[in-house]
Design a protein around this motif. Structure first.
Motif, mmCIF file in Angstrom:
data_model
loop_
_atom_site.group_PDB
_atom_site.id
_atom_site.type_symbol
_atom_site.label_atom_id
_atom_site.label_comp_id
_atom_site.label_asym_id
_atom_site.label_seq_id
_atom_site.Cartn_x
_atom_site.Cartn_y
_atom_site.Cartn_z
ATOM 1 N N ILE A 119 79.655 49.140 80.041
ATOM 2 C CA ILE A 119 80.756 48.192 79.742
ATOM 3 C C ILE A 119 81.081 47.356 80.779
ATOM 4 N N VAL A 120 81.234 46.116 80.345
ATOM 5 C CA VAL A 120 81.654 45.112 81.422
ATOM 6 C C VAL A 120 83.292 44.762 81.517
ATOM 7 N N THR A 121 83.725 44.842 82.676
ATOM 8 C CA THR A 121 85.207 44.695 82.874
ATOM 9 C C THR A 121 85.356 43.565 83.498
ATOM 10 N N THR A 122 84.942 43.455 84.878
ATOM 11 C CA THR A 122 84.759 42.180 85.575
ATOM 12 C C THR A 122 83.601 41.448 85.851
ATOM 13 N N GLY A 123 82.380 42.406 85.415
ATOM 14 C CA GLY A 123 81.297 41.888 85.842
ATOM 15 C C GLY A 123 80.580 42.065 87.185
ATOM 16 N N LEU A 124 81.459 42.843 87.938
ATOM 17 C CA LEU A 124 80.936 43.237 89.553
ATOM 18 C C LEU A 124 79.556 43.798 89.476
ATOM 19 N N SER A 125 79.593 44.732 88.743
ATOM 20 C CA SER A 125 78.216 45.704 88.864
ATOM 21 C C SER A 125 77.076 44.782 88.403
ATOM 22 N N ALA A 126 77.139 44.208 87.395
ATOM 23 C CA ALA A 126 76.072 43.227 86.867
ATOM 24 C C ALA A 126 75.907 41.881 88.109
ATOM 25 N N ARG A 127 76.738 41.704 88.694
ATOM 26 C CA ARG A 127 76.261 40.582 89.705
ATOM 27 C C ARG A 127 75.870 41.174 90.886
ATOM 28 N N GLU A 128 76.427 42.446 91.267
ATOM 29 C CA GLU A 128 75.674 43.118 92.112
ATOM 30 C C GLU A 128 74.176 43.673 91.987
ATOM 31 N N CYS A 129 73.939 43.674 90.445
ATOM 32 C CA CYS A 129 72.754 44.237 90.441
ATOM 33 C C CYS A 129 71.839 43.008 90.445
ATOM 34 N N LEU A 130 72.127 42.045 89.905
ATOM 35 C CA LEU A 130 71.509 40.625 89.780
ATOM 36 C C LEU A 130 71.222 40.179 91.339
ATOM 37 N N ALA A 131 72.332 40.265 92.286
ATOM 38 C CA ALA A 131 71.836 39.951 93.463
ATOM 39 C C ALA A 131 70.853 40.819 94.327
#
Length: 196
Positions: A119-131
């Motif tokens: 689930i994406v709420t703000t996208g922070l986990s995916a951004r941190e994953c990408l980083a």
């Protein structure tokens, strides 16, 4: 499978909850998506992730590696990778630190990877994953999730494909609407440290 079919899967699994919830981001919402009610059912998980794999192929083309943030993304990442014929790896947090690839995982030169979230709420986990993947030789071509509850506003830094996009409001604790403030708050999530 239509977006309504996906939501029906969540309803039938008891995974679409209404009330007053404190999300893992610390924000408050009248809706909570209890994804583990989905992922505890292998048949339902396979059904949803096979559709997500088809959407990923259609949106991003061939994929060699699926990367997911631990812990919540591991199950959908693995199952989606299985349907893509791809390798499934994950990033995990060092104690008190950022996400990192461990366990010998890598994205080699020439590999095309996609980040798969639940689930994406703000996208922070995916951004941190990408980083955490910035030093890898291969290319991260996009991200995908079962449900984007940000209404398409979650900032990931990549194109996001989702089975369902919902605009579910989330509020700071000091900005609750009266109808939400009147209900007792429940903390059903697993992570309470940062926005997701």
């Amino acid at each position: 499978m239509t977006p309504e079919d996906v939501l029906a899967e969540f309803r039938e699994a008891g995974a679409l909850l209404e009330g007053h919830f404190i999300l893992s981001s610390g924000l408050h919402s009248g809706v909570f998506l209890q994804k583990m009610a989905i992922f505890s059912d292998p048949v339902r998980t396979e059904r949803l992730c096979s559709v997500l794999a088809s959407l990923i192929k259609e949106t991003f083309g061939a994929i060699d590696i699926v990367v997911s943030p631990a812990i919540g993304g591991i199950v959908p990442g693995y199952e989606t990778a299985r349907h893509l014929g791809a390798k499934a790896i994950f990033v995990e947090r060092e104690p008190g630190g950022p996400f990192t690839l461990r366990r010998g995982f890598s994205i080699p030169a020439g590999a095309r990877a996609v980040i798969v979230e639940d689930i994406v709420t703000t996208g922070l986990s995916a951004r941190e994953c990408l980083a955490s993947l910035s030093g890898e030789a291969g290319e991260v071509v996009g991200a995908a999730c079962l449900i984007d509850r940000s209404g398409g506003r979650g900032d990931i830094g990549l194109r996001l494909a989702s089975l369902v996009t919902l605009d579910i409001p989330a509020y700071a604790a000091d900005a609750l609407p009266p109808e939400l403030a009147a209900l007792p708050a429940v903390k059903p999530g697993s992570r309470m440290t940062s926005a997701r």
